[in-house]
Design a protein around this motif. Structure first.
Motif, PDB file in Angstrom:
ATOM      1  N   VAL A  93       0.821  -1.206   0.000  1.00  0.00           N
ATOM      2  CA  VAL A  93       0.000   0.000   0.000  1.00  0.00           C
ATOM      3  C   VAL A  93       0.855   1.256   0.000  1.00  0.00           C
ATOM      4  O   VAL A  93       0.506   2.256  -0.630  1.00  0.00           O
ATOM      5  N   THR A  94       1.984   1.226   0.694  1.00  0.00           N
ATOM      6  CA  THR A  94       2.832   2.408   0.818  1.00  0.00           C
ATOM      7  C   THR A  94       3.527   2.755  -0.496  1.00  0.00           C
ATOM      8  O   THR A  94       3.516   3.902  -0.941  1.00  0.00           O
ATOM      9  N   SER A  95       4.118   1.756  -1.129  1.00  0.00           N
ATOM     10  CA  SER A  95       4.878   2.000  -2.357  1.00  0.00           C
ATOM     11  C   SER A  95       4.036   1.922  -3.617  1.00  0.00           C
ATOM     12  O   SER A  95       4.498   2.267  -4.702  1.00  0.00           O
ATOM     13  N   HIS A  96       2.778   1.449  -3.495  1.00  0.00           N
ATOM     14  CA  HIS A  96       1.879   1.264  -4.635  1.00  0.00           C
ATOM     15  C   HIS A  96       2.397   0.212  -5.613  1.00  0.00           C
ATOM     16  O   HIS A  96       2.076   0.236  -6.798  1.00  0.00           O
ATOM     17  N   PHE A  97       3.165  -0.761  -5.104  1.00  0.00           N
ATOM     18  CA  PHE A  97       3.605  -1.881  -5.921  1.00  0.00           C
ATOM     19  C   PHE A  97       2.593  -3.006  -5.831  1.00  0.00           C
ATOM     20  O   PHE A  97       2.042  -3.292  -4.768  1.00  0.00           O
ATOM     21  N   VAL A  98       2.348  -3.656  -6.959  1.00  0.00           N
ATOM     22  CA  VAL A  98       1.520  -4.857  -6.992  1.00  0.00           C
ATOM     23  C   VAL A  98       2.337  -5.953  -7.658  1.00  0.00           C
ATOM     24  O   VAL A  98       2.879  -5.758  -8.750  1.00  0.00           O
ATOM     25  N   LYS A  99       2.427  -7.101  -6.986  1.00  0.00           N
ATOM     26  CA  LYS A  99       3.172  -8.222  -7.537  1.00  0.00           C
ATOM     27  C   LYS A  99       2.248  -9.423  -7.688  1.00  0.00           C
ATOM     28  O   LYS A  99       1.413  -9.692  -6.818  1.00  0.00           O
ATOM     29  N   GLU A 115       6.219 -11.091  -9.611  1.00  0.00           N
ATOM     30  CA  GLU A 115       6.527 -10.164 -10.701  1.00  0.00           C
ATOM     31  C   GLU A 115       5.680  -8.902 -10.570  1.00  0.00           C
ATOM     32  O   GLU A 115       4.470  -8.970 -10.338  1.00  0.00           O
ATOM     33  N   ILE A 116       6.332  -7.742 -10.705  1.00  0.00           N
ATOM     34  CA  ILE A 116       5.627  -6.466 -10.574  1.00  0.00           C
ATOM     35  C   ILE A 116       4.654  -6.283 -11.739  1.00  0.00           C
ATOM     36  O   ILE A 116       5.011  -6.454 -12.905  1.00  0.00           O
ATOM     37  N   ILE A 117       3.419  -5.933 -11.406  1.00  0.00           N
ATOM     38  CA  ILE A 117       2.387  -5.676 -12.405  1.00  0.00           C
ATOM     39  C   ILE A 117       2.106  -4.175 -12.420  1.00  0.00           C
ATOM     40  O   ILE A 117       1.826  -3.581 -11.378  1.00  0.00           O
ATOM     41  N   ASP A 118       2.201  -3.567 -13.566  1.00  0.00           N
ATOM     42  CA  ASP A 118       1.981  -2.126 -13.682  1.00  0.00           C
ATOM     43  C   ASP A 118       0.482  -1.820 -13.672  1.00  0.00           C
ATOM     44  O   ASP A 118      -0.264  -2.250 -14.553  1.00  0.00           O
ATOM     45  N   LEU A 119       0.065  -1.066 -12.653  1.00  0.00           N
ATOM     46  CA  LEU A 119      -1.310  -0.588 -12.571  1.00  0.00           C
ATOM     47  C   LEU A 119      -1.302   0.934 -12.525  1.00  0.00           C
ATOM     48  O   LEU A 119      -0.409   1.540 -11.923  1.00  0.00           O
ATOM     49  N   THR A 120      -2.294   1.543 -13.156  1.00  0.00           N
ATOM     50  CA  THR A 120      -2.455   2.988 -13.005  1.00  0.00           C
ATOM     51  C   THR A 120      -2.948   3.273 -11.581  1.00  0.00           C
ATOM     52  O   THR A 120      -3.351   2.360 -10.852  1.00  0.00           O
ATOM     53  N   GLN A 132     -12.230  -4.041 -16.347  1.00  0.00           N
ATOM     54  CA  GLN A 132     -11.788  -5.005 -17.364  1.00  0.00           C
ATOM     55  C   GLN A 132     -10.272  -5.128 -17.377  1.00  0.00           C
ATOM     56  O   GLN A 132      -9.724  -6.223 -17.496  1.00  0.00           O
ATOM     57  N   ARG A 133      -9.588  -3.993 -17.229  1.00  0.00           N
ATOM     58  CA  ARG A 133      -8.123  -4.015 -17.253  1.00  0.00           C
ATOM     59  C   ARG A 133      -7.553  -4.720 -16.015  1.00  0.00           C
ATOM     60  O   ARG A 133      -6.569  -5.452 -16.104  1.00  0.00           O
ATOM     61  N   ILE A 134      -8.173  -4.488 -14.843  1.00  0.00           N
ATOM     62  CA  ILE A 134      -7.709  -5.170 -13.633  1.00  0.00           C
ATOM     63  C   ILE A 134      -7.906  -6.682 -13.764  1.00  0.00           C
ATOM     64  O   ILE A 134      -7.024  -7.477 -13.423  1.00  0.00           O
ATOM     65  N   ARG A 135      -9.059  -7.080 -14.271  1.00  0.00           N
ATOM     66  CA  ARG A 135      -9.321  -8.511 -14.473  1.00  0.00           C
ATOM     67  C   ARG A 135      -8.231  -9.152 -15.325  1.00  0.00           C
ATOM     68  O   ARG A 135      -7.709 -10.223 -15.006  1.00  0.00           O
ATOM     69  N   LYS A 136      -7.900  -8.471 -16.414  1.00  0.00           N
ATOM     70  CA  LYS A 136      -6.943  -9.036 -17.365  1.00  0.00           C
ATOM     71  C   LYS A 136      -5.523  -9.040 -16.802  1.00  0.00           C
ATOM     72  O   LYS A 136      -4.805 -10.049 -16.898  1.00  0.00           O
TER      73      LYS A 136
END
Length: 219
Positions: free
Chosen positions: A134-140, A144-149, A193-197
């Motif tokens: 939550v702090t760094s806004h990283f999602v793995k 593997e890091i997934i790029d989210l807006t 839709q983008r999050i699902r994919k």
């Protein structure tokens, strides 16, 4: 994990709160009278207390007066709705005051706001093979890091904090975009839709007919 104590003498309401908050990812504990509540508070560490006023043995105001020096965030949840009681509760140090009957989505939102205001939010959320910092806004995903807006990231957090709760499109839009919803669902639908994919959450993020979406936790 965030630990929440529910002090509520009506068992049905207590169970509803526990189920809803547990589904949202919180660790919940319950007690049904004021005396037992004080015992639990003295023996354990909690990040938030949901506190009824009309309790057996010791009422909520007395409990609040006793624990205010402990700096534990408190939300009063009560059927006592008059202004004098609300002012009294807030002056004693409560962070918020919700009257029964309440909407569970509103309660979850208020819990989230109070925790954030008091810097009690958990830095990491894990769901299956997905890890959210939550702090760094990283999602793995699978390491593997997934790029989210930013909006996609905020949407993901909203769903994870409201697991198994149907969210209306207008609620999603107003919570994430901060604007009044005017009925155009394309923005919400496209982001979901983008999050699902991106995270392979097609099975979890369900479309609820004429309402919006629900994140069905499959853990």
């Amino acid at each position: 994990m965030i630990d929440i104590l529910i002090v509520e003498d009506e068992e049905a309401i207590s169970n509803l709160l526990k189920i809803s908050l547990t589904q949202a990812g919180y660790n919940c504990h319950t007690t049904y009278d004021g005396e037992m509540a004080l015992d639990k508070i003295n023996q354990n560490k909690y990040d938030l207390i949901l506190l009824d006023i009309m309790l057996p043995k010791i009422d909520g105001f007395e409990i609040m007066n006793y624990i205010k020096e402990l700096k534990i965030p408190v939300i009063f949840i009560t059927a006592v709705s008059n202004v004098d009681n609300k002012v009294k509760g807030l002056k004693l140090g409560a962070d918020d005051y919700i009257t029964k009957p309440f909407d569970i989505q509103e309660l979850l939102a208020r819990v989230e706001v109070v925790l954030r205001r008091n810097n009690k939010t958990s830095n990491k959320i894990i769901y299956k093979n997905i890890e959210i910092d939550v702090t760094s806004h990283f999602v793995k995903k699978d390491g593997e890091i997934i790029d989210l807006t930013k909006k996609e990231f905020d949407l993901l957090l909203l769903f994870l904090h409201n697991r198994n709760v149907a969210l209306y499109r207008e609620v999603i839009y107003e919570r994430i975009w901060g604007d009044e919803f005017f009925g155009d669902t394309r923005t919400v639908d496209l982001h979901i839709q983008r999050i699902r994919k991106k995270l392979n959450l097609e099975k979890e993020i369900k479309t609820v007919y004429k309402i919006g979406y629900r994140f069905e936790a499959l853990e």
